[in-house]
Motif scaffolding. Structure first.
Motif, PDB file in Angstrom:
ATOM      1  N   ALA A 146     -27.437 -94.540 -22.519  1.00  0.00           N
ATOM      2  CA  ALA A 146     -27.396 -93.079 -22.457  1.00  0.00           C
ATOM      3  C   ALA A 146     -28.611 -92.476 -23.156  1.00  0.00           C
ATOM      4  CB  ALA A 146     -26.109 -92.568 -23.094  1.00  0.00           C
ATOM      5  N   VAL A 147     -28.967 -93.038 -24.312  1.00  0.00           N
ATOM      6  CA  VAL A 147     -30.123 -92.534 -25.049  1.00  0.00           C
ATOM      7  C   VAL A 147     -31.406 -92.779 -24.259  1.00  0.00           C
ATOM      8  CG1 VAL A 147     -31.495 -92.787 -27.157  1.00  0.00           C
ATOM      9  CG2 VAL A 147     -28.990 -92.768 -27.282  1.00  0.00           C
ATOM     10  N   SER A 148     -31.507 -93.933 -23.631  1.00  0.00           N
ATOM     11  CA  SER A 148     -32.692 -94.226 -22.813  1.00  0.00           C
ATOM     12  C   SER A 148     -32.791 -93.247 -21.650  1.00  0.00           C
ATOM     13  CB  SER A 148     -32.624 -95.667 -22.290  1.00  0.00           C
ATOM     14  OG  SER A 148     -32.651 -96.591 -23.356  1.00  0.00           O
ATOM     15  N   THR A 149     -31.646 -92.918 -21.062  1.00  0.00           N
ATOM     16  CA  THR A 149     -31.635 -91.941 -19.969  1.00  0.00           C
ATOM     17  C   THR A 149     -32.032 -90.566 -20.483  1.00  0.00           C
ATOM     18  OG1 THR A 149     -29.889 -93.183 -18.850  1.00  0.00           O
ATOM     19  CG2 THR A 149     -30.217 -90.901 -18.162  1.00  0.00           C
ATOM     20  N   TRP A 150     -31.481 -90.186 -21.651  1.00  0.00           N
ATOM     21  CA  TRP A 150     -31.864 -88.896 -22.242  1.00  0.00           C
ATOM     22  C   TRP A 150     -33.381 -88.838 -22.456  1.00  0.00           C
ATOM     23  CZ3 TRP A 150     -34.439 -87.968 -26.796  1.00  0.00           C
ATOM     24  CH2 TRP A 150     -34.628 -86.616 -27.107  1.00  0.00           C
ATOM     25  N   ASN A 151     -33.958 -89.948 -22.876  1.00  0.00           N
ATOM     26  CA  ASN A 151     -35.387 -89.992 -23.161  1.00  0.00           C
ATOM     27  C   ASN A 151     -36.214 -89.675 -21.917  1.00  0.00           C
ATOM     28  OD1 ASN A 151     -37.215 -90.253 -25.259  1.00  0.00           O
ATOM     29  ND2 ASN A 151     -37.627 -92.404 -24.834  1.00  0.00           N
ATOM     30  N   LEU A 152     -35.661 -90.009 -20.740  1.00  0.00           N
ATOM     31  CA  LEU A 152     -36.361 -89.717 -19.491  1.00  0.00           C
ATOM     32  C   LEU A 152     -36.236 -88.236 -19.108  1.00  0.00           C
ATOM     33  CD1 LEU A 152     -35.233 -92.815 -17.389  1.00  0.00           C
ATOM     34  CD2 LEU A 152     -37.457 -92.467 -18.484  1.00  0.00           C
ATOM     35  N   HIS A 153     -35.237 -87.556 -19.682  1.00  0.00           N
ATOM     36  CA  HIS A 153     -34.976 -86.150 -19.345  1.00  0.00           C
ATOM     37  C   HIS A 153     -34.885 -85.331 -20.628  1.00  0.00           C
ATOM     38  CE1 HIS A 153     -34.028 -87.523 -15.248  1.00  0.00           C
ATOM     39  NE2 HIS A 153     -33.332 -88.489 -15.826  1.00  0.00           N
ATOM     40  N   ARG A 154     -35.727 -85.645 -21.591  1.00  0.00           N
ATOM     41  CA  ARG A 154     -35.606 -85.051 -22.922  1.00  0.00           C
ATOM     42  C   ARG A 154     -35.950 -83.567 -22.945  1.00  0.00           C
ATOM     43  NH1 ARG A 154     -38.065 -88.647 -26.671  1.00  0.00           N
ATOM     44  NH2 ARG A 154     -37.948 -86.940 -28.160  1.00  0.00           N
ATOM     45  N   ASP A 155     -36.477 -83.040 -21.856  1.00  0.00           N
ATOM     46  CA  ASP A 155     -36.770 -81.613 -21.804  1.00  0.00           C
ATOM     47  C   ASP A 155     -35.525 -80.787 -21.514  1.00  0.00           C
ATOM     48  OD1 ASP A 155     -36.810 -82.861 -19.228  1.00  0.00           O
ATOM     49  OD2 ASP A 155     -37.650 -81.014 -18.381  1.00  0.00           O
ATOM     50  N   LYS A 156     -34.413 -81.449 -21.199  1.00  0.00           N
ATOM     51  CA  LYS A 156     -33.186 -80.724 -20.850  1.00  0.00           C
ATOM     52  C   LYS A 156     -32.253 -80.642 -22.064  1.00  0.00           C
ATOM     53  CE  LYS A 156     -33.275 -81.875 -15.942  1.00  0.00           C
ATOM     54  NZ  LYS A 156     -33.724 -80.504 -15.598  1.00  0.00           N
ATOM     55  N   LYS A 157     -31.779 -79.440 -22.351  1.00  0.00           N
ATOM     56  CA  LYS A 157     -30.823 -79.251 -23.438  1.00  0.00           C
ATOM     57  C   LYS A 157     -29.524 -79.966 -23.075  1.00  0.00           C
ATOM     58  CE  LYS A 157     -30.694 -75.215 -25.353  1.00  0.00           C
ATOM     59  NZ  LYS A 157     -30.370 -73.806 -25.705  1.00  0.00           N
ATOM     60  N   SER A 158     -29.057 -80.869 -23.947  1.00  0.00           N
ATOM     61  CA  SER A 158     -28.013 -81.825 -23.560  1.00  0.00           C
ATOM     62  C   SER A 158     -26.830 -81.798 -24.521  1.00  0.00           C
ATOM     63  CB  SER A 158     -28.592 -83.243 -23.520  1.00  0.00           C
ATOM     64  OG  SER A 158     -29.725 -83.313 -22.670  1.00  0.00           O
ATOM     65  N   ILE A 159     -25.633 -81.973 -23.954  1.00  0.00           N
ATOM     66  CA  ILE A 159     -24.418 -82.116 -24.748  1.00  0.00           C
ATOM     67  C   ILE A 159     -23.798 -83.466 -24.435  1.00  0.00           C
ATOM     68  CG2 ILE A 159     -22.967 -80.919 -23.035  1.00  0.00           C
ATOM     69  CD1 ILE A 159     -21.387 -79.779 -25.449  1.00  0.00           C
ATOM     70  N   PHE A 160     -23.320 -84.150 -25.479  1.00  0.00           N
ATOM     71  CA  PHE A 160     -22.757 -85.487 -25.356  1.00  0.00           C
ATOM     72  C   PHE A 160     -21.288 -85.472 -25.768  1.00  0.00           C
ATOM     73  CE2 PHE A 160     -27.223 -86.166 -25.543  1.00  0.00           C
ATOM     74  CZ  PHE A 160     -27.502 -87.412 -25.004  1.00  0.00           C
ATOM     75  N   PHE A 161     -20.432 -86.084 -24.930  1.00  0.00           N
ATOM     76  CA  PHE A 161     -19.012 -86.232 -25.233  1.00  0.00           C
ATOM     77  C   PHE A 161     -18.719 -87.694 -25.525  1.00  0.00           C
ATOM     78  CE2 PHE A 161     -19.280 -82.298 -22.898  1.00  0.00           C
ATOM     79  CZ  PHE A 161     -18.378 -81.478 -23.549  1.00  0.00           C
ATOM     80  N   CYS A 162     -18.206 -87.963 -26.734  1.00  0.00           N
ATOM     81  CA  CYS A 162     -17.983 -89.340 -27.181  1.00  0.00           C
ATOM     82  C   CYS A 162     -16.495 -89.622 -27.355  1.00  0.00           C
ATOM     83  CB  CYS A 162     -18.727 -89.583 -28.492  1.00  0.00           C
ATOM     84  SG  CYS A 162     -20.520 -89.421 -28.327  1.00  0.00           S
ATOM     85  N   VAL A 163     -16.168 -90.889 -27.566  1.00  0.00           N
ATOM     86  CA  VAL A 163     -14.772 -91.315 -27.630  1.00  0.00           C
ATOM     87  C   VAL A 163     -14.159 -91.047 -29.002  1.00  0.00           C
ATOM     88  CG1 VAL A 163     -13.214 -93.283 -27.420  1.00  0.00           C
ATOM     89  CG2 VAL A 163     -15.162 -93.066 -25.886  1.00  0.00           C
ATOM     90  N   THR A 164     -14.857 -91.481 -30.059  1.00  0.00           N
ATOM     91  CA  THR A 164     -14.345 -91.351 -31.415  1.00  0.00           C
ATOM     92  C   THR A 164     -15.457 -90.858 -32.331  1.00  0.00           C
ATOM     93  OG1 THR A 164     -14.953 -93.623 -31.958  1.00  0.00           O
ATOM     94  CG2 THR A 164     -12.726 -93.259 -31.067  1.00  0.00           C
ATOM     95  N   LYS A 165     -15.093 -90.554 -33.567  1.00  0.00           N
ATOM     96  CA  LYS A 165     -16.091 -90.081 -34.523  1.00  0.00           C
ATOM     97  C   LYS A 165     -17.128 -91.167 -34.829  1.00  0.00           C
ATOM     98  CE  LYS A 165     -12.542 -88.359 -36.771  1.00  0.00           C
ATOM     99  NZ  LYS A 165     -11.630 -87.675 -37.704  1.00  0.00           N
ATOM    100  N   GLU A 166     -16.695 -92.415 -34.892  1.00  0.00           N
ATOM    101  CA  GLU A 166     -17.649 -93.493 -35.129  1.00  0.00           C
ATOM    102  C   GLU A 166     -18.629 -93.613 -33.962  1.00  0.00           C
ATOM    103  OE1 GLU A 166     -19.466 -96.884 -36.970  1.00  0.00           O
ATOM    104  OE2 GLU A 166     -18.412 -95.087 -37.637  1.00  0.00           O
ATOM    105  N   HIS A 167     -18.108 -93.525 -32.748  1.00  0.00           N
ATOM    106  CA  HIS A 167     -18.964 -93.563 -31.565  1.00  0.00           C
ATOM    107  C   HIS A 167     -19.949 -92.393 -31.577  1.00  0.00           C
ATOM    108  CE1 HIS A 167     -19.349 -93.053 -26.948  1.00  0.00           C
ATOM    109  NE2 HIS A 167     -20.322 -93.825 -27.397  1.00  0.00           N
ATOM    110  N   ALA A 168     -19.471 -91.208 -31.952  1.00  0.00           N
ATOM    111  CA  ALA A 168     -20.333 -90.031 -31.998  1.00  0.00           C
ATOM    112  C   ALA A 168     -21.419 -90.193 -33.057  1.00  0.00           C
ATOM    113  CB  ALA A 168     -19.499 -88.783 -32.272  1.00  0.00           C
ATOM    114  N   ARG A 169     -21.042 -90.731 -34.225  1.00  0.00           N
ATOM    115  CA  ARG A 169     -22.021 -90.920 -35.295  1.00  0.00           C
ATOM    116  C   ARG A 169     -23.123 -91.875 -34.848  1.00  0.00           C
ATOM    117  NH1 ARG A 169     -23.153 -94.606 -38.953  1.00  0.00           N
ATOM    118  NH2 ARG A 169     -21.386 -95.930 -38.374  1.00  0.00           N
ATOM    119  N   LEU A 170     -22.732 -92.972 -34.217  1.00  0.00           N
ATOM    120  CA  LEU A 170     -23.720 -93.944 -33.754  1.00  0.00           C
ATOM    121  C   LEU A 170     -24.603 -93.357 -32.648  1.00  0.00           C
ATOM    122  CD1 LEU A 170     -21.471 -97.143 -33.723  1.00  0.00           C
ATOM    123  CD2 LEU A 170     -23.280 -96.572 -35.366  1.00  0.00           C
TER     124      LEU A 170
END
Length: 214
Positions: free
Chosen positions: A125-149
């Protein structure tokens, strides 16, 4: 609740929650539900509105509402120009969900977290974001640990990122959201916070890192 005689109209917004016990107790207090052979009172009106009427647990609304009086689906709203068109992309990863169990019609959260954290999903997901880093992005994660990482991985990719969970203090949450809306943050990472009623029209990309059966 006060005595029920004063009520003439009860309006339930986000009505997909209406089959929950708390909502049903309110409906019963005002005599608005058909239950145990009793007919609802017809001298008052119950209205429900929601953008997401289908429930994964298949619970219906027939004891509360007589009929669907109006429906306006996403394709129609997009066609009519009220909503932006959506371009959806599936990122293939090594995530294996075959051993993840189900609970209440969706994946078990703990097992889902374990499967995700042992996969390359976040980095993909981060690699994909890097290809489209000009777009303001929101991420939905499973748990707080997943979100932190996820937030840490985005930061390593030089993203300006904000993280919000249910533990984020109220003022800190407001500051993060304002920074995101004002384009001082590239990414907003959250866990189950910005799911209903969140208004940030500048968002250009939504990253769904939480697999769901919905």
């Amino acid at each position: 609740l006060p005595d029920s005689d004063w009520l003439r109209t009860l309006w339930i917004d986000e009505a997909h929650h209406a089959p929950a016990d708390g909502y049903l107790r309110v409906a019963d207090h005002f005599g608005l539900r058909a239950v145990e052979g009793q007919q609802p009172r017809r001298d008052r009106i119950l209205i429900g509105t929601t953008a997401t009427p289908e429930r994964l647990d298949r619970l219906g609304y027939d004891t509360l509402f007589d009929d669907v009086t109006f429906r306006y689906d996403l394709p129609e709203a997009i066609r009519d120009g009220w909503l932006a068109d959506v371009h959806a992309y599936r990122i293939e990863t090594d995530l294996d969900l075959s051993d993840v169990g189900n609970s209440q019609g969706d994946f078990k959260q703990g097992e889902l977290e374990e499967a995700i954290l042992h996969s390359g999903l976040t980095q993909s997901a981060v690699s994909t974001w890097n290809l489209h880093r000009d777009k303001k992005s929101i991420f939905f994660c499973v748990t707080k640990e997943h979100a932190r990482l996820t937030a840490e991985a985005l930061a390593r990719a030089n993203a300006h990122v904000g993280l919000v969970t249910d533990e984020t203090p109220k003022q800190a949450r407001a500051d993060i959201v304002n920074a995101f809306k004002n384009s001082n943050l590239d990414c907003l990472v959250n866990v189950g916070v910005f799911t209903e009623g969140f208004d940030a029209p500048g968002i250009e990309a939504v990253y769904m890192l939480r697999p769901t059966k919905s």
